[in-house]
Design an enzyme around this catalytic site. Sequence first.
Site, short mmCIF file in Angstrom:
data_model
loop_
_atom_site.label_atom_id
_atom_site.label_comp_id
_atom_site.label_asym_id
_atom_site.label_seq_id
_atom_site.Cartn_x
_atom_site.Cartn_y
_atom_site.Cartn_z
N GLU A 92 -37.73 60.04 -12.85
CA GLU A 92 -37.94 58.61 -12.60
C GLU A 92 -36.66 57.96 -12.08
O GLU A 92 -35.55 58.37 -12.42
CB GLU A 92 -38.41 57.92 -13.88
CG GLU A 92 -39.81 58.37 -14.27
CD GLU A 92 -40.35 57.68 -15.51
OE1 GLU A 92 -41.57 57.45 -15.54
OE2 GLU A 92 -39.59 57.40 -16.45
N CYS A 105 -31.02 52.74 -10.72
CA CYS A 105 -30.71 53.60 -11.86
C CYS A 105 -31.27 54.99 -11.53
O CYS A 105 -32.47 55.16 -11.33
CB CYS A 105 -31.36 53.01 -13.11
SG CYS A 105 -30.91 53.89 -14.59
N CYS A 112 -33.33 65.80 -20.98
CA CYS A 112 -31.94 65.67 -21.45
C CYS A 112 -31.80 66.40 -22.77
O CYS A 112 -32.72 66.41 -23.60
CB CYS A 112 -31.60 64.19 -21.64
SG CYS A 112 -29.86 63.94 -22.11
N CYS A 116 -30.25 61.67 -28.23
CA CYS A 116 -30.01 60.33 -28.81
C CYS A 116 -31.32 59.81 -29.42
O CYS A 116 -32.37 59.88 -28.77
CB CYS A 116 -29.51 59.37 -27.73
SG CYS A 116 -28.04 59.96 -26.89
N CYS A 119 -33.77 57.14 -27.60
CA CYS A 119 -34.07 57.35 -26.18
C CYS A 119 -35.31 58.20 -25.98
O CYS A 119 -35.44 59.28 -26.56
CB CYS A 119 -32.85 58.02 -25.53
SG CYS A 119 -33.14 58.48 -23.82
N CYS A 336 -33.56 50.68 -20.20
CA CYS A 336 -32.68 51.74 -20.71
C CYS A 336 -33.33 52.47 -21.87
O CYS A 336 -33.88 51.85 -22.78
CB CYS A 336 -31.39 51.12 -21.23
SG CYS A 336 -30.29 50.75 -19.91
S1 SF4 Z 1 -29.49 58.11 -23.87
FE1 SF4 Z 1 -31.16 59.54 -23.42
S2 SF4 Z 1 -30.76 60.27 -21.34
FE2 SF4 Z 1 -28.85 59.31 -22.09
S3 SF4 Z 1 -27.68 61.00 -22.99
FE3 SF4 Z 1 -28.87 60.11 -24.68
S4 SF4 Z 1 -30.76 61.34 -24.73
FE4 SF4 Z 1 -29.79 61.72 -22.74
#
Ligand code: SF4
Length: 349
Positions: A92, A105, A112, A116, A119, A336
């Site tokens: 995306e 962005c 990933c 986190c 996220c 975000c």
């Molecule tokens: S915020 Fe999401 S995309 Fe960014 S490093 Fe952490 S897990 Fe990965």
Amino acid sequence: MGMLDIKSLSTSELKGWTESISHKPFRADQIQNWLFKGLVDSFDVMENVPVDLRDKLKYHFRIQSLEESNRLESTDGTIKFAFKTHDGHFIETVLIPARERFSVCVSTQIGCAMGCTFCRTATMGFIRNLETGEILEQIIRVKRLLAEQGADVTNIIFMGMGEPLQNLDNVHRACVTLHERKHLNMGAKRLTISTSGVVPKIFELIERETPCHLAVSLNGTNDEMRSKIMPVNRRWPMAELLGACDAYTQKTGNEVTFEYVMIQGITCTPQAAKELLKITQQRSCKVNAILINASENPAHLPPTQKEVDEFLDIVRAGEVKITMRTPRGRDILAACGQLAIKQKKVASC
Ligand code: SF4
């Protein structure tokens, strides 16, 4: 292995290739001019490139790597694009218009690995790094759309899916092409790489002199707090991360931007505000704070307005530059931490 995206090649690599097939190196400049100034999506339109060279280009390279599979427009004007990659995954890209600014962005990985807790991309796991051409193509697609309205991309934020510094080779190459005057001619200050805190890669970024501005997703003011929501902190704790930020400022003379997600009772408390003040007062930096998205994680709630105001008052009393960012594109899951696509792999290379 599939064909290489022609946009992944540097000018010297493309010159080397044209020479290897007995064409003059200046042909590489012509080809890249078509790619990055003309924004073309076909070798056939490269009129000043000899037909036999165009045929060889078609045989050896892809000129397009992404297929647009969906486009959603938010009530606030934000547009989220979903692209299918040549090997059947989805990424995306988000266009965020704001007065004369058109920020994009950009994703740097499919999924990933950083985990986190706030996220959605983290829920996908890591699939693969994007190639330089795939990173650049996201921007080229948006540039084509804006050109129809007489506008252009003004800022790039490497903050879509993925941790950009875990794909530093390709992100660096993309930044060089974006920055190069005869290609996309974007100033280094308009290219922002945002990292969760991969410390050795920050030093590598400094070493390579990647043309970019550095943003760090701080999201915590002590190791205990930060490690709870960002596993990367267990590997590279805050003292090391802040040391790397200081090294960046020392080497480049630029301030670091700290991104700060406000989570009720975790990152948005008076104690956290005092700690943030301590961290930021002694460095050349600014803070971009943003409210957590009401996510699927019930442990992370947005703070109340009163809690936010109290936090901001404490930080601002210390004369730290802090901006409360307006979340954009929440209704289309483009804000975000909201980017994630259920991967439906349809083909493999
Ligand atoms: S915020 Fe999401 S995309 Fe960014 S490093 Fe952490 S897990 Fe990965």
